[in-house]
Design a protein around this motif. Structure first.
Motif, short mmCIF file in Angstrom:
data_model
loop_
_atom_site.label_atom_id
_atom_site.label_comp_id
_atom_site.label_asym_id
_atom_site.label_seq_id
_atom_site.Cartn_x
_atom_site.Cartn_y
_atom_site.Cartn_z
N UNK A 1 88.30 43.03 16.30
CA UNK A 1 87.23 43.15 17.28
C UNK A 1 87.38 42.04 18.32
N UNK A 2 87.15 42.39 19.59
CA UNK A 2 87.03 41.37 20.62
C UNK A 2 85.71 40.65 20.41
N UNK A 3 85.73 39.34 20.57
CA UNK A 3 84.53 38.54 20.37
C UNK A 3 83.93 38.19 21.73
N UNK A 4 82.68 38.58 21.94
CA UNK A 4 81.97 38.31 23.19
C UNK A 4 82.79 38.72 24.40
N UNK A 5 83.40 39.88 24.32
CA UNK A 5 84.16 40.41 25.44
C UNK A 5 85.61 40.01 25.50
N UNK A 6 86.05 39.13 24.60
CA UNK A 6 87.44 38.73 24.53
C UNK A 6 87.74 37.55 25.45
N UNK A 7 89.02 37.12 25.50
CA UNK A 7 90.17 37.79 24.87
C UNK A 7 90.34 37.45 23.39
N UNK A 8 89.56 36.48 22.87
CA UNK A 8 89.74 36.10 21.48
C UNK A 8 89.22 37.20 20.55
N UNK A 9 89.80 37.24 19.35
CA UNK A 9 89.54 38.34 18.42
C UNK A 9 89.21 37.80 17.03
N UNK A 10 88.60 38.66 16.25
CA UNK A 10 88.41 38.42 14.83
C UNK A 10 88.84 39.68 14.09
N UNK A 11 89.40 39.50 12.91
CA UNK A 11 89.86 40.64 12.13
C UNK A 11 89.19 40.71 10.78
N UNK A 12 89.17 41.90 10.21
CA UNK A 12 88.67 42.11 8.85
C UNK A 12 89.69 42.98 8.11
N UNK A 13 90.14 42.48 6.98
CA UNK A 13 91.06 43.24 6.13
C UNK A 13 90.25 43.80 4.97
N UNK A 14 89.95 45.09 5.05
CA UNK A 14 89.06 45.73 4.08
C UNK A 14 89.87 46.55 3.09
N UNK A 15 90.66 45.86 2.27
CA UNK A 15 91.56 46.55 1.35
C UNK A 15 90.83 47.41 0.33
#
Length: 329
Positions: free
Chosen positions: A236-250
């Motif tokens: 997901x872009x955080x607050x419009x980007x460009x930085x991101x956060x990820x979730x690994x939902x195995x």
């Protein structure tokens, strides 16, 4: 190529360099540690390089990630990285580490040819770090992160596991700190790969819960599904980007149909899935004098038998006998 019957192609090789670790994280192993592999059970540095070379040259592998246990405990890690960086075609090389040894090795690893690092960091609180890992090593991890950044092992990625009642309240704080330092954070659902077999679905913090906690402070915009490819993390872009956060939902959002990984354990066993209960022994064949063609045939056969999915949602799912520290992440 390393193909399976569902048309998936393995191009990402995870190589465990050791089953030993200098932490005792509660979601991974018991406080007293485990029975480690004997020295003669481990692949030698030369054997690792030969098998990685086979995978890259003959089997279509393009990315190699060194894991553990804690891979920086392997005395020959820098030499292994250097030898793999000299392979043709040259694979992308990364390492997943707890970060404790990075302050002393980051420059040497970069000079040897390592491209980037993934560092496990579950909390920013020293006492919570001790409760989770049973060691007071948070300052060493933070120093390792700074050293990796300074050495150019970028982008530096962080892996965080949230544990209910321990650090699950820190999700937004971890993301804010990561954004401030320019690190890319990925939260990972706790998986049934602990040595104690104490994992429970009810005790796991799910991807939905993680996103709820983050959305209370940040605006998250999902990236297009096409941008993910075979990567395990939804981003997901955080607050419009460009930085991101990820979730690994195995567990709750398995991504098995796009999996492109093959795994080699520290004692030379091929695993076609993180949750597999079967392995194929390359070490025995290698030490018996097998040619590269014969080793490649064994590896291809191992991957051909890969199942459609890990089956975590099936009532009959059985946790692998080996825990994560003995498999390699």
């Amino acid at each position: 190529m390393l193909l399976d019957t569902f048309g998936r192609r393995a191009v990402d090789l995870r190589v465990s360099l050791t089953d030993r670790c200098n932490l005792r994280c509660t979601y991974c192993m018991p406080e007293e540690g485990m029975q480690w592999l004997g020295k003669t059970d481990l692949l030698t540095d030369e054997e690792i390089v030969r098998l990685v070379g086979l995978a890259v040259r003959d089997l279509g592998v393009r990315e190699v990630r060194f894991t553990g246990g804690e891979p920086l405990l392997r005395p020959g890690v820098v030499g292994i990285v250097r030898a793999c960086a000299e392979l043709e075609p040259r694979p992308e090389l990364s390492i997943t580490t707890n970060g404790i040894g990075l302050a002393r090795t980051a420059d040497a690893l970069r000079e040897a040819g390592l491209d980037r690092v993934n560092v496990s960091l579950d909390t920013l609180d020293p006492e919570t770090f001790f409760r989770l890992s049973r060691r007071r090593r948070l300052p060493d991890v933070l120093a390792g992160l700074a050293a990796a950044e300074a050495a150019g092992l970028t982008p530096v990625k962080l892996n965080a596991v949230l544990m209910r009642g321990l650090n699950d309240h820190e999700a937004a704080d971890l993301l804010a700190w990561s954004l401030e330092h320019g690190y890319e954070l990925r939260f990972i659902e706790q998986m049934p790969l602990d040595a104690q077999h104490g994992w429970t679905r009810s005790g796991m913090i799910t991807a939905e819960e993680i996103l709820e906690r983050l959305s209370a402070r940040f605006t998250l915009t999902p990236e297009p599904a096409a941008a993910r490819g075979a990567a395990p993390a939804e981003r997901w872009l955080v607050d419009g980007g460009p930085q991101r956060v990820g979730v690994i939902a195995s567990v709750t959002r398995p991504f098995c149909r796009d999996c492109d990984r093959t795994r080699l354990t520290a004692d030379g066993q091929v695993r076609n899935c993180l949750f597999a209960r079967e392995e194929t022994d390359l070490r025995g064949a290698l030490r018996a004098g097998a040619s590269d063609a014969e080793l490649g045939a064994l590896w291809r056969a191992a991957m051909w038998g890969k199942k459609a999915g890990a089956g975590i949602d099936n009532p009959e799912f059985l946790q692998p006998e080996r825990p994560m520290s003995a498999i390699g992440g």
